[in-house]
Design an enzyme around this catalytic site. Structure first.
Site, PDB file in Angstrom:
ATOM      1  CG  HIS A  74      -0.381   0.289   2.524  1.00  0.00           C
ATOM      2  ND1 HIS A  74       0.293  -0.659   3.261  1.00  0.00           N
ATOM      3  CD2 HIS A  74      -0.352   1.422   3.275  1.00  0.00           C
ATOM      4  CE1 HIS A  74       0.708  -0.116   4.402  1.00  0.00           C
ATOM      5  NE2 HIS A  74       0.335   1.144   4.435  1.00  0.00           N
ATOM      6  CG  ASP A  75       2.426   3.329   3.050  1.00  0.00           C
ATOM      7  OD1 ASP A  75       1.589   4.097   2.531  1.00  0.00           O
ATOM      8  OD2 ASP A  75       2.520   3.163   4.286  1.00  0.00           O
ATOM      9  CE  LYS A  78       4.397   6.029   4.108  1.00  0.00           C
ATOM     10  NZ  LYS A  78       4.332   5.394   5.444  1.00  0.00           N
ATOM     11  CG  HIS A 103       2.415   8.016   0.312  1.00  0.00           C
ATOM     12  ND1 HIS A 103       1.813   8.905   1.170  1.00  0.00           N
ATOM     13  CD2 HIS A 103       1.884   6.810   0.634  1.00  0.00           C
ATOM     14  CE1 HIS A 103       0.984   8.260   1.971  1.00  0.00           C
ATOM     15  NE2 HIS A 103       0.993   6.984   1.668  1.00  0.00           N
ATOM     16  CG  HIS A 126      -3.276   3.608   1.842  1.00  0.00           C
ATOM     17  ND1 HIS A 126      -2.645   3.730   0.629  1.00  0.00           N
ATOM     18  CD2 HIS A 126      -2.426   4.162   2.732  1.00  0.00           C
ATOM     19  CE1 HIS A 126      -1.474   4.312   0.779  1.00  0.00           C
ATOM     20  NE2 HIS A 126      -1.323   4.607   2.061  1.00  0.00           N
ATOM     21  CG  HIS A 127      -3.321   8.031   3.391  1.00  0.00           C
ATOM     22  ND1 HIS A 127      -2.974   8.264   4.705  1.00  0.00           N
ATOM     23  CD2 HIS A 127      -2.278   7.343   2.844  1.00  0.00           C
ATOM     24  CE1 HIS A 127      -1.769   7.761   4.941  1.00  0.00           C
ATOM     25  NE2 HIS A 127      -1.335   7.188   3.828  1.00  0.00           N
ATOM     26  CG  ASP A 154      -1.859   3.026   6.943  1.00  0.00           C
ATOM     27  OD1 ASP A 154      -0.702   2.690   7.253  1.00  0.00           O
ATOM     28  OD2 ASP A 154      -2.110   3.993   6.198  1.00  0.00           O
TER      29      ASP A 154
HETATM   30 FE   FE2 Z   1       0.193   5.600   3.214  1.00  0.00          FE
HETATM   31 FE   FE2 Z   2       0.865   3.012   5.670  1.00  0.00          FE
END
Ligand code: FE2
Ligand code: FE2
Length: 271
Positions: A74-75, A78, A103, A126-127, A154
């Protein structure tokens, strides 16, 4: 400081065109392993928690595996965020926050448009927050279910994790924060059905204890005063007051979850 788009270009220059999504992610995992091991550690932990939530709402093992794979990455975006921002040991300013927020979009570019919808939904959304206060402003069930599950896992992991910019919180504090009756941060951020299932799961953990009545609010305020980007409270004093007022309510809410575990109901499922 390098820009996100330059970083994306640099990362993608090492990945052959036309390879499968899985192979592409393998390559990205190699990049992650070089100096972003902490991103991997977080992502694995979030994937494990997301799997537990998914099982608790009746997903079968195949669905759980697919979700866990997507959440593991998911990240990925980044990888393109400059280290100076990702590991800055202090609160980010507005410009830095905007870069950090990118990100999700960066992740989408890195995994490629051909990736399965589940993976794209988790990376991009996801945010999102159930009350519409997330990155793209999606609200409620407009947010894909896998992303709603990921959001809970998360935030839970981020709050409990030791990061360059904050100390770890105990699980007690973490759950208190996630269930607060506060529009800025708390229960409204999450799918209420999933949050309730998640709290039930955590309450099953025998290790979990709740805050003692003589809890040190000053210490908590000190600990979470610097959390970024999950808290909107602007001062330790504000936080302390808010906690004093809400703790009783939160205790009652958590007790209610403990005493009345939610029965699984297919009608409550929102697949
Ligand atoms: Fe994230
Ligand atoms: Fe995360």
């Amino acid at each position: 400081m390098s820009s996100v788009s330059d970083n994306i270009k640099a990362i993608l220059s090492g990945i052959p065109l036309g390879i499968s999504v899985e192979k592409r992610i393998e390559r990205l995992a190699g990049v992650e392993a070089v100096d972003r091991g902490f991103v991997a550690k977080h992502a694995i932990s979030v994937a494990n928690t997301a799997s537990e939530i998914a099982r608790s709402i009746g997903m079968n093992e195949r669905e759980v595996d697919d979700l866990a794979y997507a959440v593991r990455w998911h990240d990925l975006g980044k990888l393109a965020i400059p280290d100076e921002i990702l590991r800055k040991p202090a609160r980010l300013d507005d410009d830095e926050s905007a870069i950090m927020k990118s990100h999700t979009e960066a992740g989408l570019v890195l995994i490629d448009g051909c990736a399965p919808g589940l993976l794209r939904d988790v990376v991009l959304y996801h945010h999102e927050r159930y009350d519409g206060n997330g990155y793209n402003g999606l609200k409620g069930e407009k947010i894909p279910l896998p992303a709603r599950i990921t959001a809970i896992a998360d935030v839970h992991d981020a709050l409990m994790e030791n990061r360059d910019y904050k100390n770890p919180l105990t699980e007690e504090c973490t759950l208190e924060l996630m269930t607060r009756d506060n529009p800025g941060f708390g229960r409204y951020a999450f799918d209420p059905f999933l949050l309730r299932k998640f709290i039930s799961l955590r309450l099953d953990d025998a290790e979990l204890r709740f805050l003692p009545h003589d809890f040190d609010y000053d210490r908590l305020a000190e600990l979470i005063g610097d959390i970024h980007p999950y808290l909107w409270l602007d001062s330790a004093e504000h936080l302390r007051e808010t906690l004093r007022i809400e703790l009783k309510y939160v205790r009652e809410t958590l007790d209610m979850y403990r005493e009345r575990p939610l029965e699984f109901s297919p009608a409550g499922m929102r697949m």
